[in-house]
Design a protein around this motif. Sequence first.
Motif, short mmCIF file in Angstrom:
data_model
loop_
_atom_site.label_atom_id
_atom_site.label_comp_id
_atom_site.label_asym_id
_atom_site.label_seq_id
_atom_site.Cartn_x
_atom_site.Cartn_y
_atom_site.Cartn_z
N SER A 88 0.85 -1.09 -0.13
CA SER A 88 0.16 0.11 0.00
C SER A 88 0.59 1.05 -0.34
O SER A 88 0.18 2.17 -0.36
CB SER A 88 -1.37 -0.06 1.02
OG SER A 88 -0.44 0.07 2.17
N SER A 89 2.67 1.47 0.50
CA SER A 89 3.21 2.09 0.67
C SER A 89 3.49 3.00 -1.28
O SER A 89 3.59 3.65 -1.31
CB SER A 89 4.04 1.92 1.07
OG SER A 89 3.76 1.95 2.47
N THR A 92 0.65 3.70 -2.77
CA THR A 92 0.48 5.11 -2.40
C THR A 92 1.05 6.25 -3.49
O THR A 92 1.26 7.10 -4.00
CB THR A 92 0.69 5.76 -0.90
OG1 THR A 92 0.23 4.73 -0.38
CG2 THR A 92 0.38 6.85 -0.84
N ILE A 308 6.93 4.09 -0.44
CA ILE A 308 6.35 5.25 -1.15
C ILE A 308 7.62 5.57 -2.15
O ILE A 308 7.17 5.56 -3.52
CB ILE A 308 6.54 6.29 0.26
CG1 ILE A 308 4.63 5.75 0.53
CG2 ILE A 308 5.95 7.81 -0.84
CD1 ILE A 308 5.02 6.70 2.01
#
Lengths: 351, 351
Positions: A88-89, A92, A308
């Motif tokens: 999910s990073s 993102t 990220i």
Amino acid sequence: MKKADTPVMSTRQEITIYDIADHLGVSSSTVSRGLQNHPTISESTRREIAAAAAALGYQRNLLAGSLRSRITRTIGVIVHDLNNQFMSSVLTGIGSVASDAGYDVIIAYSAQNTAKEALNAQNFLKRRVDGVIASPVCDNNDMSHFRLFHDKKVPVIFFDGAAECPDSSMVVIDNAGSGYQATQHLLRQGCRRIVLVTGNKNREVYAQRYKGYAEALRDHGISVDDSLVLTNGLNEAAGIEAADAIMRMYPRPDGAFITDDYTAAVCMHKLTDAGWSIPEDLAIVGFNYDFISKVVSPQLTTIQYPGIEIGEIAARSLIDHLKGYYSNGAARIVVRSQLVKRASSQRLGQM
Amino acid sequence: MKKADTPVMSTRQEITIYDIADHLGVSSSTVSRGLQNHPTISESTRREIAAAAAALGYQRNLLAGSLRSRITRTIGVIVHDLNNQFMSSVLTGIGSVASDAGYDVIIAYSAQNTAKEALNAQNFLKRRVDGVIASPVCDNNDMSHFRLFHDKKVPVIFFDGAAECPDSSMVVIDNAGSGYQATQHLLRQGCRRIVLVTGNKNREVYAQRYKGYAEALRDHGISVDDSLVLTNGLNEAAGIEAADAIMRMYPRPDGAFITDDYTAAVCMHKLTDAGWSIPEDLAIVGFNYDFISKVVSPQLTTIQYPGIEIGEIAARSLIDHLKGYYSNGAARIVVRSQLVKRASSQRLGQM
DNA sequence: GTGAAAGCGCTAACAA
DNA sequence: TTGTTAGCGCTTTCAC
């Protein structure tokens, strides 16, 4: 013109550039150009067009435009897994860069299934995505579906794995180096029998981490003991299994490198419940820099895996490529990862 | 026909149904029908068509089809935040249901920014998504951009918030009930001064949790003490702040309901570092059922917020709606959530 | 600075 | 069972 013979009763009709054109008494091409701020359109007509569009509630149909221009401004993202913090990073990171550049992201989730991944790849082709970012399943060596993209000149950037794709770009960390660092750190803490808990070595990331582990041991004059290497995966069950295995080992191990923080946390928990002291009895190093690593006790030493940043870099380099900024072929971008030392591995007063 | 006058040199030409049609000596519509398994096409020609398509490396152009049919088989997902476990669970749920039903998911990440959310909504309209699943920002009451979907008859399903949208469907948990349960549990453990750490009450979920908290207190003859209610958000910094605030409170509080597990874990950590005993000095209940809740010590009592299930239900009901299975208007689906009792709140020998 | 016209690749009513 | 035909809404030469 086109609409002249259509009865006007239907409210389901879309509002098109023709409606705006009729409304303003100009041609559809003028409207089209006005809407995309084409330099050859006068400021005044452009403004009129914008006003009319707003007044009529016009919403441009990107499908039609893409069909014509062959550009969809869409990035397809293929992930083998989704429900974990690293992914999910990454998403993102991809999402924010893509969005700033005017791209949309469509994501396909392969659920660890190569067949499904192949279907997803086909589907992306049918949707005519401009480019692809992928973290492939890699449970066997069948990566042929990614060749489809190559054939159609759709650029692909891999992350988190997939070394086996020749002439393809990727954004990775130095997994071997990280494995080496983690193991070396444990050795420096005085550990001599170091357990490795990791995933299937078919996945390149795990193979590399193993390699680093083995090298560090060898450099310290220790040979790899396969009975200390557990490759049954990384999840809650694996963490518990690992703890059980560790407790059965004789002689006792004194260090563990567990390449996922959640698994490490579960394992650590189980061991402390059984009376082991961490790090005194067993020094532990995890991997990923999950939130979890910070809130367990003792806090977990871990390798920072900057999701990220990886997502941002992948998206940025894909989009740059799409814009034709560089035409260089395969690139391999290595993102910095680093060891974060915390209590779970610090056995000596000093570092 | 169309291609007859085109010089054949270009290799960038797409392979279309016309190529397959020419190849087989049939019409393009036959090919089109054959490709979508239309019942009126004979088995034999269908097979030939499939074979020719494969041989030519044909990839259907979904853009063209969608333009014509006005169906994109795309679901747009709008989330105000992405990088947390709940959201990735929801996305996982949506993704798997959508994929099974032949839909693709395009996700737009609003980064807690209403203006960006509005842009994302517009963009979805331009992409002609068939339906939308959204967890809106709700930092003010401006939800007007969602009305665009309503106007264009694009169904929207909300989750995790947004009670303020009249006649819209949503999938939620009983936040007030959960807040009540959590607080009641603490009261039953003997707590009398219960801190509430939560998010901004403009967000419906937090408003509801507060409501449940207040009601439970009232039902036990305790009035709400606003100095015990901390609404500075839910993240690492907020957890630390909360711990500091708690340590300064006088008289000492004896319980805390912190509506996010990570925040709760951080807060708990800070308090134990300062010498507090959990749950003896302070009983703690979190929220979300994050992985984290299981690996901190003591393990965190929490409210299960079933992300995957919420995602699955949202996607399923949206798709059912798109297929015309039910034409009922706004629906409010309440998913079961429940209190998971663990050590961080169990002060008495029994429950 | 603006218009005319062709066509992106597909679908679907209507014919045959 | 298959073919004909007319678009879906937009972009984009080419002409003026």
